[in-house]
Write a protein that holds these residues in place. Sequence first.
Motif, PDB file in Angstrom:
ATOM      1  N   UNK A  76       0.818  -1.216   0.000  1.00  0.00           N
ATOM      2  CA  UNK A  76       0.000   0.000   0.000  1.00  0.00           C
ATOM      3  C   UNK A  76       0.849   1.262   0.000  1.00  0.00           C
ATOM      4  N   UNK A  77       2.166   1.139   0.126  1.00  0.00           N
ATOM      5  CA  UNK A  77       3.033   2.307   0.299  1.00  0.00           C
ATOM      6  C   UNK A  77       3.009   3.302  -0.856  1.00  0.00           C
ATOM      7  N   UNK A  78       2.984   2.888  -2.136  1.00  0.00           N
ATOM      8  CA  UNK A  78       2.992   3.878  -3.218  1.00  0.00           C
ATOM      9  C   UNK A  78       1.800   4.834  -3.143  1.00  0.00           C
ATOM     10  N   UNK A  79       2.033   6.054  -3.597  1.00  0.00           N
ATOM     11  CA  UNK A  79       0.954   7.037  -3.658  1.00  0.00           C
ATOM     12  C   UNK A  79       0.743   7.832  -2.402  1.00  0.00           C
ATOM     13  N   UNK A  99       4.946   1.045  -9.267  1.00  0.00           N
ATOM     14  CA  UNK A  99       5.424   0.649  -7.941  1.00  0.00           C
ATOM     15  C   UNK A  99       4.413  -0.253  -7.238  1.00  0.00           C
ATOM     16  N   UNK A 100       3.143   0.117  -7.305  1.00  0.00           N
ATOM     17  CA  UNK A 100       2.094  -0.689  -6.680  1.00  0.00           C
ATOM     18  C   UNK A 100       2.028  -2.078  -7.310  1.00  0.00           C
ATOM     19  N   UNK A 101       2.034  -2.116  -8.631  1.00  0.00           N
ATOM     20  CA  UNK A 101       1.923  -3.399  -9.326  1.00  0.00           C
ATOM     21  C   UNK A 101       3.142  -4.279  -9.084  1.00  0.00           C
ATOM     22  N   UNK A 102       4.336  -3.683  -9.123  1.00  0.00           N
ATOM     23  CA  UNK A 102       5.542  -4.464  -8.839  1.00  0.00           C
ATOM     24  C   UNK A 102       5.476  -5.051  -7.428  1.00  0.00           C
TER      25      UNK A 102
END
Length: 210
Positions: A76-79, A99-102
């Motif tokens: 959940x960290x991205x954004x 970043x989320x998808x990776x």
Amino acid sequence: MISNSAEPGLSPASKERSRKIVCAMRALLIEKGYAATSLDDVIARVGGSRRAIYDAFDGKAGLFRAVLQEVVSEVSAPGAPPWDKTVQPRTWLIETGTEFTMGMLRPEVIAIFGEMIATRGLDHAEMEELWKAGPGRFRRRLADWLREQDSLGRLTVSDPEAVARVLPEMMCGAPRLELLMRRRDKMDREEVKAHVASAVDLVLNGLKPR
């Protein structure tokens, strides 16, 4: 309720100890799976005793929950705000989405989420808690960012919640399913970024300022 191994009342030494236990369990879940992993396996890696694990996590199931909580918090960290208002919306969405998808496609995340599905060890309330801490948090951040872009006149977003619900699934849903079903072993960053960019462009075609 899912416990957090890093509770504020714990001493630094206890927090570090709990952290090592979670790391060991995390690695073992990937290597052996939940059913084949025992507390003795964890102890063999970090030392200590079964009593110490029960005191900190209430046993193997509680330790598994702690691992899940850690994993969903990471994805959940991205954004996270604050957001750089000089970055173009398309660039922000592609970079953040990649970043989320990776994170969602990391082999350990695929393995651990697969174990979560296989064990069916969480009740509805616990699953909801995990959702809110992980993908749900990313969705909320995305919706907030979309509202801001709309207020700045950079995008026209009549329903930020709907876009934030659909776009992450467009970004990672199909790749994640391929990995979960072992149709693919991995996806490299450039491949993921290209897939995310396609999803972003499809959505942005309907969000351009009028």
